[in-house]
Design a protein around this motif. Structure first.
Motif, PDB file in Angstrom:
ATOM      1  N   LEU A   1       1.010  -1.191   0.090  1.00 35.24           N
ATOM      2  CA  LEU A   1       0.084  -0.101  -0.103  1.00 35.24           C
ATOM      3  C   LEU A   1       0.805   1.219  -0.145  1.00 35.24           C
ATOM      4  CD1 LEU A   1      -2.747  -1.123   2.473  1.00 35.24           C
ATOM      5  CD2 LEU A   1      -3.043  -0.768   0.149  1.00 35.24           C
ATOM      6  N   TYR A   2       0.633   2.217  -1.046  1.00 38.83           N
ATOM      7  CA  TYR A   2       1.470   3.359  -1.085  1.00 38.83           C
ATOM      8  C   TYR A   2       0.512   4.564  -0.821  1.00 38.83           C
ATOM      9  CZ  TYR A   2       5.814   1.511  -3.168  1.00 38.83           C
ATOM     10  OH  TYR A   2       6.962   0.725  -3.218  1.00 38.83           O
ATOM     11  N   GLY A   3       1.186   5.584  -0.353  1.00 44.73           N
ATOM     12  CA  GLY A   3       0.526   6.976  -0.253  1.00 44.73           C
ATOM     13  C   GLY A   3       1.115   8.055  -0.842  1.00 44.73           C
ATOM     14  N   THR A   4       0.087   8.857  -1.680  1.00 42.26           N
ATOM     15  CA  THR A   4       0.722   9.862  -2.653  1.00 42.26           C
ATOM     16  C   THR A   4       0.027  11.227  -1.787  1.00 42.26           C
ATOM     17  OG1 THR A   4       0.313   8.886  -4.599  1.00 42.26           O
ATOM     18  CG2 THR A   4       0.210  11.204  -4.563  1.00 42.26           C
ATOM     19  N   TYR A   5       1.102  11.992  -1.477  1.00 43.54           N
ATOM     20  CA  TYR A   5       0.921  13.170  -0.580  1.00 43.54           C
ATOM     21  C   TYR A   5       0.493  14.279  -1.173  1.00 43.54           C
ATOM     22  CZ  TYR A   5       1.628   9.821   3.087  1.00 43.54           C
ATOM     23  OH  TYR A   5       1.552   8.882   4.095  1.00 43.54           O
ATOM     24  N   ARG A   6       0.555  14.449  -2.422  1.00 50.56           N
ATOM     25  CA  ARG A   6       0.563  15.524  -3.259  1.00 50.56           C
ATOM     26  C   ARG A   6      -0.895  15.620  -3.729  1.00 50.56           C
ATOM     27  NH1 ARG A   6       3.817  15.634  -8.709  1.00 50.56           N
ATOM     28  NH2 ARG A   6       5.420  15.954  -7.051  1.00 50.56           N
ATOM     29  N   TYR A   7      -1.843  14.701  -3.699  1.00 52.42           N
ATOM     30  CA  TYR A   7      -3.019  14.755  -4.202  1.00 52.42           C
ATOM     31  C   TYR A   7      -3.840  14.035  -3.101  1.00 52.42           C
ATOM     32  CZ  TYR A   7      -0.833  15.226  -8.611  1.00 52.42           C
ATOM     33  OH  TYR A   7      -0.100  15.558  -9.714  1.00 52.42           O
ATOM     34  N   GLY A   8      -5.102  14.281  -2.923  1.00 56.27           N
ATOM     35  CA  GLY A   8      -6.231  13.788  -2.208  1.00 56.27           C
ATOM     36  C   GLY A   8      -6.034  13.968  -0.776  1.00 56.27           C
ATOM     37  N   MET A   9      -5.383  15.271  -0.241  1.00 52.00           N
ATOM     38  CA  MET A   9      -5.596  15.583   0.980  1.00 52.00           C
ATOM     39  C   MET A   9      -6.786  15.949   1.178  1.00 52.00           C
ATOM     40  SD  MET A   9      -2.524  14.867   2.243  1.00 52.00           S
ATOM     41  CE  MET A   9      -2.461  15.777   3.803  1.00 52.00           C
ATOM     42  N   ASP A  10      -7.280  15.468   2.533  1.00 51.49           N
ATOM     43  CA  ASP A  10      -8.772  15.816   2.646  1.00 51.49           C
ATOM     44  C   ASP A  10      -8.899  15.512   4.151  1.00 51.49           C
ATOM     45  OD1 ASP A  10     -11.724  14.913   3.172  1.00 51.49           O
ATOM     46  OD2 ASP A  10     -11.846  16.038   1.462  1.00 51.49           O
TER      47      ASP A  10
ATOM     48  N   ALA B   1      -4.245   9.961  -0.460  1.00 55.41           N
ATOM     49  CA  ALA B   1      -4.854   9.092  -1.284  1.00 55.41           C
ATOM     50  C   ALA B   1      -3.844   7.822  -1.179  1.00 55.41           C
ATOM     51  CB  ALA B   1      -4.766   9.463  -2.723  1.00 55.41           C
ATOM     52  N   MET B   2      -4.447   6.682  -1.366  1.00 54.98           N
ATOM     53  CA  MET B   2      -3.908   5.359  -1.385  1.00 54.98           C
ATOM     54  C   MET B   2      -3.878   4.676  -2.675  1.00 54.98           C
ATOM     55  SD  MET B   2      -3.173   4.740   2.079  1.00 54.98           S
ATOM     56  CE  MET B   2      -2.962   3.051   2.332  1.00 54.98           C
ATOM     57  N   THR B   3      -2.628   3.920  -2.903  1.00 59.73           N
ATOM     58  CA  THR B   3      -2.801   3.007  -4.139  1.00 59.73           C
ATOM     59  C   THR B   3      -2.022   1.620  -3.587  1.00 59.73           C
ATOM     60  OG1 THR B   3      -1.944   5.199  -5.451  1.00 59.73           O
ATOM     61  CG2 THR B   3      -1.261   2.774  -6.462  1.00 59.73           C
ATOM     62  N   LEU B   4      -2.755   0.851  -4.433  1.00 56.98           N
ATOM     63  CA  LEU B   4      -2.390  -0.577  -4.180  1.00 56.98           C
ATOM     64  C   LEU B   4      -1.311  -0.995  -5.259  1.00 56.98           C
ATOM     65  CD1 LEU B   4      -2.341  -3.658  -3.049  1.00 56.98           C
ATOM     66  CD2 LEU B   4      -4.274  -4.169  -4.770  1.00 56.98           C
ATOM     67  N   VAL B   5      -0.085  -1.222  -4.795  1.00 54.85           N
ATOM     68  CA  VAL B   5       0.940  -1.480  -5.793  1.00 54.85           C
ATOM     69  C   VAL B   5       1.275  -3.058  -5.788  1.00 54.85           C
ATOM     70  CG1 VAL B   5       3.241  -0.984  -6.742  1.00 54.85           C
ATOM     71  CG2 VAL B   5       1.849   0.879  -5.564  1.00 54.85           C
ATOM     72  N   THR B   6       1.088  -3.688  -7.108  1.00 56.44           N
ATOM     73  CA  THR B   6       1.491  -5.194  -7.109  1.00 56.44           C
ATOM     74  C   THR B   6       2.823  -5.319  -7.834  1.00 56.44           C
ATOM     75  OG1 THR B   6      -1.133  -5.589  -7.004  1.00 56.44           O
ATOM     76  CG2 THR B   6       0.396  -7.350  -7.887  1.00 56.44           C
ATOM     77  N   ILE B   7       3.677  -5.770  -7.109  1.00 53.18           N
ATOM     78  CA  ILE B   7       4.918  -5.710  -7.592  1.00 53.18           C
ATOM     79  C   ILE B   7       5.551  -7.276  -7.748  1.00 53.18           C
ATOM     80  CG2 ILE B   7       7.706  -5.196  -7.043  1.00 53.18           C
ATOM     81  CD1 ILE B   7       6.685  -3.430  -4.809  1.00 53.18           C
TER      82      ILE B   7
END
Length: 332
Positions: free
Chosen positions: A183-192, A198-204
């Motif tokens: 699970l990754y977080g992006t701190y530029r977008y989705g701040m609320d 915002a969260m992203t599921l990253v499948t590696i």
């Protein structure tokens, strides 16, 4: 259960590890030099933890201390079936590791950069490591594998945005054993104020490091993931956030996150972990209580166990900091 200093900025104190029985009585205690971010992980065959002076492996018949000199644990992950465990330490511009095999052989090593998240697929250990870069520049990442009894191998390399990083230092393996689910977080977008980052599921992919990124839709819960709480059951990924919410999402289907249930009175003062389908939690607000719940339903699996001896430790002074619980787990 592991206890240590409240913050990494403070000094003083020691690392304390307690083992207690089903009545809440302490049956074992370890005390050693302070290491920040410590955890305890358990399997059917051993319990592994750390201090600033040693990695300690406890089995049914022995205690094995591997001498180290470290100050901060970056990540601990294990195979709960075999007991294979790897602990990564943040050593500045490099991360060192101590790996305990299922047969209790010990491996040492280090890599440049900083470990971001780790996982086991069977007894194969994987770590995503950031290399150093200029501020705001893309982050060079490497996927390392540590096979049983072998040396680190680079399985993949890629760049990622500077504001895109794992939300938890521990991840899990996919049901087919071919990918790491992080699970990754992006701190530029989705701040609320309501849902957080915002969260992203990253499948590696564990063969070549190729990735599938799936932005998650989170209508009912805040972002974030507590280390040691990710688990895969069936075709769904489960985890806990800092509000003590149990969340889930399909591994390969809809990106909408479901709020499953919440640990009772858990948001303010609860430390938790997940093993298989069991959530283990200690609520230390007031009189500390140990509880276990079914991950799928939230049903209590046992009567709460009071831990009155813990009350005088949590929040007590240690140098210029205070003691706090850093990790809790239960033997299978």
């Amino acid at each position: 259960m592991s206890l240590g200093g409240l913050t990494v900025e403070s000094s003083g104190g020691r690392t304390l590890v307690f083992v207690f029985d089903e009545s809440g009585n302490v049956v074992g205690r370890m005390e050693n030099g302070r290491v920040d971010g410590n955890q305890v992980v358990a399997s059917r065959h051993n319990v592994v933890t750390a201090s600033s002076r040693a990695v300690t492996t406890l089995t049914d018949t022995a205690r094995i201390d591997t001498p180290i000199t470290e100050h901060t644990v970056a990540s601990i992950s294990n195979n709960p079936d075999s007991g294979a465990t790897t602990i990564w330490f943040n050593s500045g511009r490099s991360n060192s590791y101590v790996s305990v095999s299922a047969e209790h052989w010990i491996l040492h090593g280090s890599v440049p950069g900083m470990v971001r998240t780790t996982a086991y697929c069977g007894d194969r250990h994987f770590a995503v490591v950031d290399n150093w870069r200029a501020v705001d520049a893309p982050i060079p990442n490497r996927l390392y594998e540590l096979p049983p009894g072998g040396e680190l191998v680079v399985r993949g390399a890629w760049d990622s945005p500077s504001d895109f990083s794992p939300a938890s230092r521990t991840s899990v393996c996919s049901p087919d054993g071919q990918s790491i689910l992080a699970l990754y977080g992006t701190y530029r977008y989705g701040m609320d104020e309501t849902v957080g980052p915002a969260m992203t599921l990253v499948t590696i992919d564990v063969v070549d490091g190729s990735r599938i990124e799936t932005p998650l839709v989170m209508p009912e819960a805040r972002g974030g993931a507590i280390r040691g709480t990710m688990a895969v059951l069936g075709d769904r990924l489960f985890w806990l956030n800092e509000d003590a919410d149990v969340l889930s999402v399909s591994v390969a289907g809809s990106p909408t996150v479901t709020h499953e249930w919440t640990i009772p009175e858990g948001a303010d003062a609860t430390v938790s972990s997940v093993s298989g389908s069991v959530v283990t939690a200690v609520n230390y607000k007031g009189r500390p209580v140990f509880s276990q719940y079914d991950l799928l339903t939230g049903n209590a699996l046992r009567d709460p166990i009071e831990l009155p001896w813990l009350e005088s430790i949590v929040g007590s002074p240690a140098g210029d900091t205070t003691y706090a619980i850093s990790s809790v787990t239960a033997t299978p």
